[in-house]
Design an enzyme around this catalytic site. Structure first.
Site, short mmCIF file in Angstrom:
data_model
loop_
_atom_site.label_atom_id
_atom_site.label_comp_id
_atom_site.label_asym_id
_atom_site.label_seq_id
_atom_site.Cartn_x
_atom_site.Cartn_y
_atom_site.Cartn_z
N ASP A 169 0.81 -1.23 0.00
CA ASP A 169 0.00 0.00 0.00
C ASP A 169 0.84 1.28 0.00
O ASP A 169 0.30 2.38 0.03
CB ASP A 169 -0.97 0.00 1.20
CG ASP A 169 -0.24 0.15 2.52
OD1 ASP A 169 0.99 0.33 2.54
OD2 ASP A 169 -0.91 0.11 3.57
N TYR A 276 10.67 4.18 0.97
CA TYR A 276 11.55 3.13 1.51
C TYR A 276 12.98 3.22 0.98
O TYR A 276 13.89 2.62 1.56
CB TYR A 276 10.95 1.74 1.24
CG TYR A 276 9.87 1.41 2.24
CD1 TYR A 276 10.18 0.85 3.47
CD2 TYR A 276 8.54 1.70 1.99
CE1 TYR A 276 9.21 0.58 4.42
CE2 TYR A 276 7.55 1.44 2.93
CZ TYR A 276 7.90 0.88 4.15
OH TYR A 276 6.94 0.62 5.08
P1 NAD Z 1 -0.58 -7.28 13.84
O1 NAD Z 1 0.46 -7.92 14.66
O2 NAD Z 1 -1.54 -6.34 14.48
O3 NAD Z 1 -1.45 -8.44 13.17
C1 NAD Z 1 -0.93 -9.58 12.62
C2 NAD Z 1 -1.74 -10.79 13.04
O4 NAD Z 1 -1.17 -11.93 12.37
C3 NAD Z 1 -1.71 -11.10 14.53
O5 NAD Z 1 -3.03 -11.13 15.05
C4 NAD Z 1 -1.03 -12.46 14.60
O6 NAD Z 1 -1.52 -13.29 15.62
C5 NAD Z 1 -1.32 -13.02 13.23
N1 NAD Z 1 -0.47 -14.13 12.82
C6 NAD Z 1 0.85 -14.29 13.05
N2 NAD Z 1 1.27 -15.45 12.52
C7 NAD Z 1 0.20 -16.03 11.93
C8 NAD Z 1 -0.01 -17.25 11.21
N3 NAD Z 1 1.00 -18.09 11.00
N4 NAD Z 1 -1.25 -17.53 10.75
C9 NAD Z 1 -2.27 -16.68 10.97
N5 NAD Z 1 -2.14 -15.52 11.64
C10 NAD Z 1 -0.92 -15.19 12.11
O7 NAD Z 1 0.18 -6.59 12.63
P2 NAD Z 1 -0.23 -5.35 11.69
O8 NAD Z 1 0.62 -4.20 12.04
O9 NAD Z 1 -1.69 -5.16 11.70
O10 NAD Z 1 0.25 -5.87 10.27
C11 NAD Z 1 -0.23 -7.04 9.68
C12 NAD Z 1 0.60 -7.41 8.50
O11 NAD Z 1 0.32 -6.58 7.41
C13 NAD Z 1 2.12 -7.31 8.71
O12 NAD Z 1 2.75 -8.36 8.00
C14 NAD Z 1 2.46 -6.00 8.08
O13 NAD Z 1 3.82 -5.93 7.73
C15 NAD Z 1 1.55 -6.08 6.89
N6 NAD Z 1 1.30 -4.84 6.17
C16 NAD Z 1 1.68 -4.83 4.88
C17 NAD Z 1 1.45 -3.74 4.11
C18 NAD Z 1 1.94 -3.77 2.69
O14 NAD Z 1 2.13 -2.73 2.10
N7 NAD Z 1 2.20 -4.93 2.11
C19 NAD Z 1 0.82 -2.62 4.65
C20 NAD Z 1 0.43 -2.64 5.99
C21 NAD Z 1 0.67 -3.78 6.75
C1 G6P Z 2 3.44 0.96 4.74
C2 G6P Z 2 4.08 -0.17 3.97
C3 G6P Z 2 3.87 -1.48 4.67
C4 G6P Z 2 4.37 -1.41 6.09
C5 G6P Z 2 3.72 -0.25 6.80
C6 G6P Z 2 4.38 -0.04 8.16
O1 G6P Z 2 2.07 0.85 4.71
O2 G6P Z 2 3.60 -0.28 2.66
O3 G6P Z 2 4.50 -2.50 3.95
O4 G6P Z 2 4.09 -2.60 6.77
O5 G6P Z 2 3.88 0.95 6.08
O6 G6P Z 2 3.64 0.86 8.90
P1 G6P Z 2 3.79 0.93 10.47
O7 G6P Z 2 2.83 1.97 10.86
O8 G6P Z 2 3.43 -0.45 10.99
O9 G6P Z 2 5.22 1.28 10.74
MN MN Z 3 4.39 -2.23 1.77
#
Ligand code: NAD
Ligand code: G6P
Ligand code: MN
Length: 453
Positions: A169, A276
């Site tokens: 995102d 990044y």
């Molecule tokens: P968070 O810790 O609040 O939530 C993650 C959840 O995943 C937790 O509830 C945890 O119990 C669960 N989990 C861990 N291992 C698991 C497994 N093996 N199977 C099922 N569930 C499992 O984290 P968050 O800050 O809300 O972020 C969630 C994810 O989204 C992270 O990987 C973060 O990096 C990612 N993210 C990616 C983008 C992107 O641009 N690609 C953007 C925002 C967040």
């Molecule tokens: C952006 C990126 C994600 C990353 C997030 C981290 O959305 O695209 O890949 O996980 O920032 O944000 P945070 O608030 O968890 O530092």
């Molecule tokens: Mn990302």
């Protein structure tokens, strides 16, 4: 039509479910399932999800909350994955161990990102296998779980036939910021060209209703010495570290990230860098302004996570929901809109992480790149671009090779290949430092990593 969220306990779950529910007609969705391995956390998040679906939006979408893979995936059409393997506790370790050795301490970049990648590869394969076993044969997995770059390379290597699209995102978050800075109300009127690896790319063109807005954006960034809309910085109370109001990008360590865009463009003004790139081009300065005892993981635990769970407790006690406690908007809209394009075969243009297949002619055919593609029922159709300049090609080849070595090392259990990956990463100053960080990471990740020999 069933959509399953993996990582149902994520802080992003309420926002994603809201985006799904707002698109219920186009998605034709009648059930949302939450799946997580942490029951207590997910059950709490489910309280606010239930409120969004059945109180706020009053829709008749069924909500199922489960810790059982069969219940989660059976007959699902879409799986939205957002796991954080090792949770914030391990993110904190990733960031702090790296900083302790004088290296960039970041969630997805450098040593922290590599450590996170090594934790996530095999759990992601489990999601793919469970979906293949139980979900609809034509299901799609849309994956946000980070580090998306390493995860996508692992998917290509280990499950090349998996019906998965990895996404990020950040580019759309940047476009949101650009729109707000330029006073553009409808960001859908913005069209952009972009290339790179995940969290490692460049906008080459940005147009608003067909008009090139790069020159005025460049002027804006130069004048303000930051890429953040003035409005984000106006409300000082919202900028307080623990405020649940305001835009998270304007606070805490994110502020430096947007400042860094200005600094990079002072030297390389042609393209708009993904935020990044700061960690690779300003690695020394990042380490200098980091607090090794209080990193982004701490900020997130003290803000996004705390506000959400406090907000849920407040709702349970009073029946009142303060919408500021849950994160909603572009992050959820992006994944839900992508699902619409796949389901309805719209051939809409999206930025996705996908196999290069010639899109960037001077990058390897099998590189997992982040590029615009047309999205239809069979997945992404990449769009051919011109060769990329030598500077960017060099940076991308170094990062890509690092990620490939890491994935290979993780699959083979090879200490040497993983050490090569750490040594090759641009955020790591020497082989000796690479080895010291890696050895500490092995210790900290005993419960998660495959054994390295
Ligand atoms: P968070 O810790 O609040 O939530 C993650 C959840 O995943 C937790 O509830 C945890 O119990 C669960 N989990 C861990 N291992 C698991 C497994 N093996 N199977 C099922 N569930 C499992 O984290 P968050 O800050 O809300 O972020 C969630 C994810 O989204 C992270 O990987 C973060 O990096 C990612 N993210 C990616 C983008 C992107 O641009 N690609 C953007 C925002 C967040
Ligand atoms: C952006 C990126 C994600 C990353 C997030 C981290 O959305 O695209 O890949 O996980 O920032 O944000 P945070 O608030 O968890 O530092
Ligand atoms: Mn990302």
């Amino acid at each position: 039509m069933i959509i399953t969220l993996v990582g149902g306990g994520s802080t992003f779950t309420p926002g994603i479910v809201k985006s799904i529910a707002l698109r219920r007609e186009e998605l034709d969705v009648n059930e949302v399932r939450l799946f997580d391995i942490d029951k207590e956390r997910q059950d709490k998040v489910a309280v606010v999800v239930d409120w969004i679906l059945h109180q706020e939006l009053k829709c008749d979408i069924k909500l199922t909350v489960t810790n059982d893979p069969e219940t989660a995936y059976t007959d699902a059409s879409f799986i939205f994955a957002q796991m954080r393997v090792g949770k914030y506790a391990m993110r904190e370790q990733d960031e702090k161990i790296s900083l302790r050795h004088g290296c960039v301490g970041q969630e997805t970049c450098g040593c922290g990102g590599m450590a996170y990648g090594m934790r996530t590869i095999f759990p992601m394969m489990q999601v793919i296998d469970d979906a293949a076993k139980y979900a609809k044969p034509d299901h799609w997995i849309l994956n946000y779980s980070n580090p998306a770059s390493i995860v996508s390379e692992a998917c290509r290597r280990l499950r090349p036939k998996a019906r998965i699209i990895n996404i990020c995102d950040m580019p759309i978050a940047i476009i949101d910021v650009v729109a707000a800075a330029m006073g553009i109300e409808n960001k859908k009127e913005i069209v952009y060209d972009y290339y790179g690896l995940n969290h490692f790319g460049w906008f080459t063109a940005i147009e608003h209703n067909g008009r090139d807005i790069m020159p005025e954006l460049r002027a804006y960034i130069k004048e303000h010495e930051i890429l953040l809309p003035a409005a984000y910085l106006k409300d000082k109370a919202a900028l307080a570290p623990n405020s649940s109001k305001g835009n998270r990008h304007a606070k805490g360590s994110w502020y430096y990230v947007w400042k860094g865009v200005y600094e990079i463009m002072e030297n390389f003004p042609d393209t708009l860098p993904n935020t990044y790139l700061n960690y690779y081009l300003q690695q020394k300065e990042f380490v200098e302004h980091s607090d090794p005892t209080h990193t982004r993981a701490n900020e997130v635990m003290e803000t996004r996570e705390k506000n959400l769970f406090d907000g849920i407790d407040h709702y349970l006690a009073t029946g009142v929901v303060d919408e500021n406690v849950f994160y909603a908007g572009s992050h959820g809209d992006w994944i839900a809109d992508l699902a619409i394009a796949l389901k309805n075969d719209t051939k809409a243009r999206f930025l996705v992480i996908t196999e290069n297949r010639g899109a960037l002619p001077n990058m390897p055919y099998d590189a997992m790149v982040e590029v615009p593609a047309y999205i239809g029922k069979n997945g992404p159709e990449v769009i051919a671009q011109d060769p990329i300049p030598l500077f960017q090609q060099g940076l991308m080849m170094q990062q890509l090779t690092c990620e490939k070595l890491l994935v290979e090392g993780c699959i083979e259990g090879s200490y040497e290949k993983v050490l090569q990956a750490f040594t090759l990463n641009k955020t790591v100053p020497s082989m000796k430092v690479a080895k010291e960080v890696l050895d500490d990471m092995i210790e900290a990740n005993k419960a998660f990593w495959p054994e390295l020999k």
